[in-house]
Enzyme design. Structure first.
Site, short mmCIF file in Angstrom:
data_model
loop_
_atom_site.label_atom_id
_atom_site.label_comp_id
_atom_site.label_asym_id
_atom_site.label_seq_id
_atom_site.Cartn_x
_atom_site.Cartn_y
_atom_site.Cartn_z
N HIS A 136 0.82 -1.22 0.00
CA HIS A 136 0.00 0.00 0.00
C HIS A 136 0.85 1.27 0.00
O HIS A 136 0.35 2.35 -0.33
CB HIS A 136 -0.98 0.00 1.18
CG HIS A 136 -0.37 0.32 2.51
ND1 HIS A 136 0.01 -0.65 3.42
CD2 HIS A 136 -0.09 1.51 3.12
CE1 HIS A 136 0.48 -0.08 4.51
NE2 HIS A 136 0.44 1.23 4.35
N ASP A 170 0.28 -7.56 1.50
CA ASP A 170 0.71 -6.17 1.64
C ASP A 170 2.23 -6.03 1.65
O ASP A 170 2.81 -5.26 2.42
CB ASP A 170 0.13 -5.54 2.91
CG ASP A 170 0.21 -4.02 2.89
OD1 ASP A 170 0.21 -3.44 1.78
OD2 ASP A 170 0.27 -3.40 3.97
N SER A 248 4.67 2.42 8.03
CA SER A 248 4.36 1.26 7.20
C SER A 248 5.57 0.86 6.35
O SER A 248 6.16 1.70 5.67
CB SER A 248 3.18 1.56 6.28
OG SER A 248 1.99 1.74 7.02
#
Length: 403
Positions: A136, A170, A248
Site C-alpha cells: 500500500h 501487503d 508502514s
C-alpha cells in the site's frame, strides 16, 4: 559640662556624646562592609573572565568557579543497553519510501508526492540492493523514490525499480543502486518470539522529517489474526510499540537487532492506543523470494470459493448442510472452479472442509494460510470434508493460481 574661655567654646563631651559617636562609626563600617561585599560578589566573575582577578583568591585557597566550570562527574547509565545496541544494528538499514504519481493537472507531466512510508534494506549484491516495504506504500506509483538516510542534506534519494508486489500480504520488493547503502538488515525467526519480550519499531512516522524514528514496547501477541478484507484474514504480530502513518514498511526489531516483522497496520480508533501490527518475518520471506524471482507470488490453488461455517445459522447448518451438531467450524464450498485440483478430486458445492492433511481447519483464512505456507504448486493434499452428514476424504493435486 561645657566651659567658655575667651568667648570661645572649649568642648568637653560627656559619656553619652562619646557613645553616640562610636555607634555612628560602627554602623558606617558595617554598611560599608556589606556594600563592598556585594560589589565584590557582583563584579568578581567579570574580573576573573577578564583576567584581572585570579580564580583562587578566597581565604584558604578555595577556587572561584567561573561560569561553565566546576567539579564534574561522568555517570554512565545502561538501563536499555540491549535496546540501544539493537537500534544501532538495525537502524541504518531502514529507509524512506516516496510514492510519486502524475499530477492531476492534465497539462502537466510532472510527478507529485502522494505519500511516504518506510522500507528495510535486506540484501546487497554488487551495485544493487533490495528493499522490502508495504504494497500500500507504493500502490499506484508512477515513480518510486528511496531515501537512504545520511549525515549530509538529510540523506540520498535514489530512484527505485519495483520488482513486484503482493496485495494479499501487503508486501512489495524494490531494487535500488547500492552506492550509498552501508548496512543490510538481518532477519530473525518470528516463530520463536514470545509475548512480553521487547519490540522496537523503526520507521518514518508522519513523513521523512522524522526519519528513522525509534519507538519501543513489547510483543503483545506473537500470533494474531485480523481481517483485512471480506475474504482475507492476515496472520500478524501485535505490539504496543507506537506505529504511526509513515511507519508502514519499516522494521519491527527484537532485542538482538534482528528484523522479526514488517510494520504494516495500526488500528486508528478513538480511545484505542498501543495496537500495532507487523507481518511476521517468516511469513514475509517466501513472499519476498517469489517477488524477486517471478515479480509475483505464485501460490498453490485449490479451486474453491468458500464461506465459513461459524457465520452460518445453526439451523441452516442442520437443514441445508446436514452437519452433525458437533461440527461448528470449517469452511463451506460455495463453488468449484472447472478443471481445478478440487474439481478433479471430486469436491462439490456445499461440501464442508474440516481438515487438510489431518490438520483441523476452522475457517477459510486458515485454509489459505495452510496452502500458502505449507504447500507448493503440484503438491498433493488430503482434504477431509462432510457431505450430506457423512465424513469423507479425497486427495487433491494443487495447481497454480490463475493469472
Amino acid at each position: 559640662m561645657n566651659e567658655r574661655r575667651g568667648g570661645g567654646i572649649v568642648g568637653y563631651y560627656d559619656n553619652s556624646d562619646r557613645f553616640r559617636q562610636g555607634w555612628v562609626i560602627f554602623l558606617t563600617a558595617v554598611i560599608s562592609a556589606v556594600i563592598g561585599g556585594l560589589l565584590v560578589l557582583t563584579l568578581s566573575p567579570a574580573l576573573v573572565r577578564a583576567g584581572l582577578l585570579p580564580q583562587q583568591y578566597f581565604a584558604g585557597g578555595t577556587p572561584f568557579l567561573a561560569e561553565g566550570q566546576g567539579p564534574t562527574k561522568t555517570v554512565s547509565v545502561d538501563v536499555n543497553n540491549d535496546i540501544t545496541k539493537a537500534v544501532q544494528k538495525a537502524r541504518p538499514a531502514v529507509v524512506g519510501v516516496v510514492n510519486l504519481q502524475r499530477s492531476d493537472d492534465p497539462f502537466s507531466q510532472e510527478t507529485v508526492q502522494r505519500g511516504t512510508g518506510s522500507g528495510v534494506i535486506f540484501d546487497k549484491k554488487g551495485d544493487k540492493a533490495l528493499v522490502v516495504t508495504n504494497h500500500h506504500v507504493i500502490e499506484g506509483a508512477n515513480q518510486i523514490g528511496v531515501v537512504i538516510p545520511g549525515e549530509k542534506n538529510g540523506g540520498h534519494t535514489v530512484e527505485a525499480k519495483l520488482l513486484g508486489s503482493d496485495p494479499p500480504t501487503d508486501l512489495a520488493v524494490l531494487e535500488i543502486p547500492a552506492n550509498y547503502v552501508k548496512e543490510v538488515a538481518e532477519f530473525g525467526n518470528s516463530d520463536k518470539i514470545k509475548a512480553g519480550e521487547p519490540a522496537i519499531a523503526i520507521g518514518n512516522p508522519l513523513g521523512l522529517e522524522f526519519s528513522q524514528s525509534v519507538t519501543s514496547g513489547v510483543i503483545s501477541s506473537p500470533h494474531r489474526q485480523i481481517q483485512v478484507s471480506e475474504t482475507m484474514d492476515m496472520d500478524v504480530i501485535q505490539t504496543d510499540a507506537a506505529i504511526n502513518p509513515g511507519n508502514s514498511g519499516g522494521a519491527l526489531v527484537n532485542a538482538a537487532g534482528q528484523v522479526i516483522g514488517i510494520n504494516s497496520l495500526k488500528i486508528a480508533q478513538q480511545g484505542v492506543e498501543g495496537l500495532g501490527f507487523a507481518i511476521p518475518a517468516n511469513d514475509a520471506k517466501p513472499i519476498i523470494n517469489n517477488l524477486i524471482q517471478y515479480g509475483e507470488v505464485r501460490r498453490p490453488f485449490l479451486g474453491v470459493s468458500l464461506k465459513d461455517v461459524e457465520t452460518i445459522d445453526p439451523r441452516t447448518r442442520s437443514s441445508e448442510l446436514n452437519l452433525p451438531d458437533s461440527v461448528d467450524q470449517g469452511t463451506v464450498v460455495l463453488d468449484v472452479t472447472p478443471g481445478s485440483g478440487a474439481d478433479k478430486a471430486g469436491l462439490e458445492r456445499l461440501d464442508v472442509i474440516v481438515q487438510l492433511d489431518g490438520k483441523k481447519i476452522r475457517n477459510g483464512s486458515e485454509l489459505r494460510s495452510y496452502l500458502w505456507k505449507e504447500k507448493k504448486i503440484g503438491a498433493k493434499m488430503k482434504v477431509t470434508f462432510y457431505r450430506d452428514g457423512a465424513k469423507k476424504t479425497t486427495t487433491v493435486t494443487l495447481t497454480q493460481t490463475p493469472g
